[in-house]
Design a protein around this motif. Sequence first.
Motif, PDB file in Angstrom:
ATOM      1  N   ILE A   1       0.836  -1.201   0.000  1.00 49.54           N
ATOM      2  CA  ILE A   1       0.000   0.000   0.000  1.00 49.54           C
ATOM      3  C   ILE A   1       0.874   1.256   0.000  1.00 49.54           C
ATOM      4  CG2 ILE A   1      -1.683   1.326   1.339  1.00 49.54           C
ATOM      5  CD1 ILE A   1      -2.804  -1.416   2.302  1.00 49.54           C
ATOM      6  N   ALA A   2       1.919   1.257   0.824  1.00 51.74           N
ATOM      7  CA  ALA A   2       2.811   2.421   0.877  1.00 51.74           C
ATOM      8  C   ALA A   2       3.516   2.640  -0.457  1.00 51.74           C
ATOM      9  CB  ALA A   2       3.834   2.240   1.994  1.00 51.74           C
TER      10      ALA A   2
ATOM     11  N   ALA B   1       9.809   0.767   3.734  1.00 55.92           N
ATOM     12  CA  ALA B   1      10.221  -0.105   2.635  1.00 55.92           C
ATOM     13  C   ALA B   1       9.397   0.151   1.382  1.00 55.92           C
ATOM     14  CB  ALA B   1      10.088  -1.566   3.060  1.00 55.92           C
ATOM     15  N   GLY B   2       8.093   0.298   1.553  1.00 53.34           N
ATOM     16  CA  GLY B   2       7.220   0.531   0.406  1.00 53.34           C
ATOM     17  C   GLY B   2       7.519   1.857  -0.275  1.00 53.34           C
ATOM     18  N   LEU B   3       7.695   2.911   0.517  1.00 53.97           N
ATOM     19  CA  LEU B   3       8.011   4.223  -0.055  1.00 53.97           C
ATOM     20  C   LEU B   3       9.368   4.208  -0.739  1.00 53.97           C
ATOM     21  CD1 LEU B   3       6.672   6.541   2.798  1.00 53.97           C
ATOM     22  CD2 LEU B   3       5.662   6.207   0.533  1.00 53.97           C
ATOM     23  N   ALA B   4      10.337   3.478  -0.158  1.00 55.42           N
ATOM     24  CA  ALA B   4      11.655   3.364  -0.789  1.00 55.42           C
ATOM     25  C   ALA B   4      11.550   2.649  -2.128  1.00 55.42           C
ATOM     26  CB  ALA B   4      12.613   2.627   0.148  1.00 55.42           C
ATOM     27  N   ARG B   5      10.723   1.611  -2.196  1.00 57.26           N
ATOM     28  CA  ARG B   5      10.499   0.910  -3.476  1.00 57.26           C
ATOM     29  C   ARG B   5       9.978   1.881  -4.538  1.00 57.26           C
ATOM     30  NH1 ARG B   5       9.535  -4.515  -4.526  1.00 57.26           N
ATOM     31  NH2 ARG B   5       9.960  -5.993  -2.834  1.00 57.26           N
ATOM     32  N   ALA B   6       9.152   2.824  -4.099  1.00 58.25           N
ATOM     33  CA  ALA B   6       8.577   3.789  -5.044  1.00 58.25           C
ATOM     34  C   ALA B   6       9.543   4.925  -5.364  1.00 58.25           C
ATOM     35  CB  ALA B   6       7.278   4.350  -4.477  1.00 58.25           C
ATOM     36  N   GLY B   7      10.734   4.907  -4.762  1.00 58.21           N
ATOM     37  CA  GLY B   7      11.735   5.932  -5.051  1.00 58.21           C
ATOM     38  C   GLY B   7      11.580   7.208  -4.249  1.00 58.21           C
ATOM     39  N   CYS B   8      10.831   7.150  -3.140  1.00 59.20           N
ATOM     40  CA  CYS B   8      10.590   8.352  -2.338  1.00 59.20           C
ATOM     41  C   CYS B   8      11.650   8.508  -1.245  1.00 59.20           C
ATOM     42  CB  CYS B   8       9.212   8.281  -1.679  1.00 59.20           C
ATOM     43  SG  CYS B   8       7.830   8.170  -2.840  1.00 59.20           S
TER      44      CYS B   8
ATOM     45  N   GLU C   1       3.970   5.772  -5.514  1.00 55.89           N
ATOM     46  CA  GLU C   1       3.847   5.854  -6.972  1.00 55.89           C
ATOM     47  C   GLU C   1       2.729   6.794  -7.373  1.00 55.89           C
ATOM     48  OE1 GLU C   1       5.422   1.308  -7.978  1.00 55.89           O
ATOM     49  OE2 GLU C   1       3.290   1.773  -7.998  1.00 55.89           O
ATOM     50  N   TRP C   2       1.618   6.742  -6.634  1.00 59.64           N
ATOM     51  CA  TRP C   2       0.470   7.618  -6.940  1.00 59.64           C
ATOM     52  C   TRP C   2       0.867   9.084  -6.781  1.00 59.64           C
ATOM     53  CZ3 TRP C   2      -2.424  11.297  -4.425  1.00 59.64           C
ATOM     54  CH2 TRP C   2      -3.673  11.592  -4.958  1.00 59.64           C
TER      55      TRP C   2
ATOM     56  N   SER D   1      11.061  -5.717   2.578  1.00 57.85           N
ATOM     57  CA  SER D   1      12.424  -5.218   2.382  1.00 57.85           C
ATOM     58  C   SER D   1      12.864  -4.445   3.623  1.00 57.85           C
ATOM     59  CB  SER D   1      12.466  -4.284   1.173  1.00 57.85           C
ATOM     60  OG  SER D   1      12.003  -4.937   0.018  1.00 57.85           O
ATOM     61  N   THR D   2      14.034  -4.797   4.140  1.00 54.92           N
ATOM     62  CA  THR D   2      14.562  -4.062   5.288  1.00 54.92           C
ATOM     63  C   THR D   2      15.872  -3.360   4.961  1.00 54.92           C
ATOM     64  OG1 THR D   2      15.632  -6.077   6.078  1.00 54.92           O
ATOM     65  CG2 THR D   2      13.466  -5.552   6.992  1.00 54.92           C
ATOM     66  N   MET D   3      16.459  -3.692   3.829  1.00 59.21           N
ATOM     67  CA  MET D   3      17.684  -3.017   3.389  1.00 59.21           C
ATOM     68  C   MET D   3      17.285  -1.841   2.516  1.00 59.21           C
ATOM     69  SD  MET D   3      20.044  -4.694   4.883  1.00 59.21           S
ATOM     70  CE  MET D   3      21.508  -4.101   4.046  1.00 59.21           C
ATOM     71  N   LEU D   4      17.310  -0.653   3.086  1.00 58.53           N
ATOM     72  CA  LEU D   4      16.847   0.533   2.374  1.00 58.53           C
ATOM     73  C   LEU D   4      18.038   1.334   1.856  1.00 58.53           C
ATOM     74  CD1 LEU D   4      14.102   1.739   4.896  1.00 58.53           C
ATOM     75  CD2 LEU D   4      13.845   0.179   2.960  1.00 58.53           C
TER      76      LEU D   4
END
Length: 552
Positions: A103-104, A147-154, A109-110, A229-232
Amino acid sequence: MASTSTTPIPLRGNGRNPSFSPSSPAKIAFQKPYRFSFSSRSSKLITCVKSPSSNSVKYNEVVVDEEIDKIKRLQNGSDVRGIALEGEKGRTVDLTPPAVEAIAESFGEWVTNALEKERGRPVEDVKVSLGKDPRISGASLSVAVFAGLARAGCLVFDMGLATTPACFMSTLLPPFSYDASIMMTASHLPYTRNGLKFFTKKGGLTSPEVEEICDKAARKYANRLTKVSTMLKSPPRKVDFMSAYANHLREIIKERVNHPVHYDTPLKGFQIIVNAGNGSGGFFTWAVLDKLGADTFGSLHLNPDGMFPNHIPNPEDKTAMALTRAAVLENSADLGIVFDTDVDRSGVVDNQGNPINGDKLIALMSAIVLKEHPNTTIVTDARTSIALTKFITDRGGQHCLYRVGYRNVIDKGVQLNKDGIETHLMMETSGHGALKENYFLDDGAYMVVKIIIEMVRMKLAGSDEGIGSLIKDLEEPLESVELRMDIVSEPKYAKARGTEAIETFRSYVEEGQIDGWELDSCGDCYVRDGCLVDLNDRPTAVDAHMYRCKNN
């Protein structure tokens, strides 16, 4: 099926695979048939079969409907809510770290897509803040958000213990001014629950926007693994925004009271009791009231405790109001304040020990706002009483009754202002209240600030009556009862069954099967068909089915 070799391939790990589209169902091609072994989360067996009549290969789409539905069901209007901890009988944990991560990421991405569309160019380093209430599930779920926000590049900024209004204000107040923010809270719900609220500089997201994010997240979740993901690459940066937010509230009180003797301590001589319910609202005592000179002795449950050991942090809770009332009377205080967990709602107790919430709180805020903005329109949900309508109109205001849901009420006010109808106050009976002057934000602390300012002004004008005197002519209903009914249904059909029940009730009333009852059009309030359909060129999608009835 051909009897060629079959090899189990468990999907493990959390990295991106270039052959997968993370936001859509995956289509996988191999040279021979394989059986996919999903983790125990998956409820379907996915097979790939080579066609015997041609060299082409036909495969089933990887669509795990049950897993997708799990995420979609987490949407609760404009929020995300779920069970984060074991402990509720008959309920299983559904707001898991993997779900929160998906969700994050979808929210990140949104936000990025929205900024690119707005600016007409690619954007980088989108900044998103995260705040949370003291729930004990907050730590593990925060990692999932990061982790989710990092995946989105934030780029992520960790506000720590915060309030919902502060999260929104972190997108506006310099030097922070983040592009977006998330508040992790489940408001007044039990410690086993948790959730997410989403903000951009434009305000809180709408139900359709959150639905879009959850739809995308559901696909990610169904086609991804259970580990987070825990490795940011870019760990979250800790920031102290609450000090800046508290200072913002203090400056508003000082400027608007403009005390002729002690400008910097305008609350000197006032005793104010705060009941934070062990949520996030304790800051208002030591970071706002104390620094403005108030005596806060006798305040209750200020320390954050995610188990909420004393009572539900909720201004509608009878125990919370009773304890605050007792403290006000015992200490002869001028005002009592009750915050909910994340401080987007509040209630008060006057100097006579009278609880002010529900219709009374809306009436109090209406009296204050109508002094400043005569003839303004005030939007509420349609559960309010006829007496409240009379109270507002007797003071020259217009009362717009609208569908239930604080986001619906606030968005209606935004829409009316765009249509040229001055609307300064939007409030729901639950205590969510937003003002046009405060970015249409439902901020329980800001609402209390307005009440405190009026209380001090009354004292400076020579009145000792207290703020309760502003609503002394509000008529009390003969009876007020709220009934909450469970819908017996599979979760994915519950909303449809609820809508069906409401429509059946409407027919029951229209057919005259309850003597003297009829559907109420809610008056001249810019809506029709039982507060469901907007009378303008941009009708809002109906997400809360309701009808208002009256007894002649």
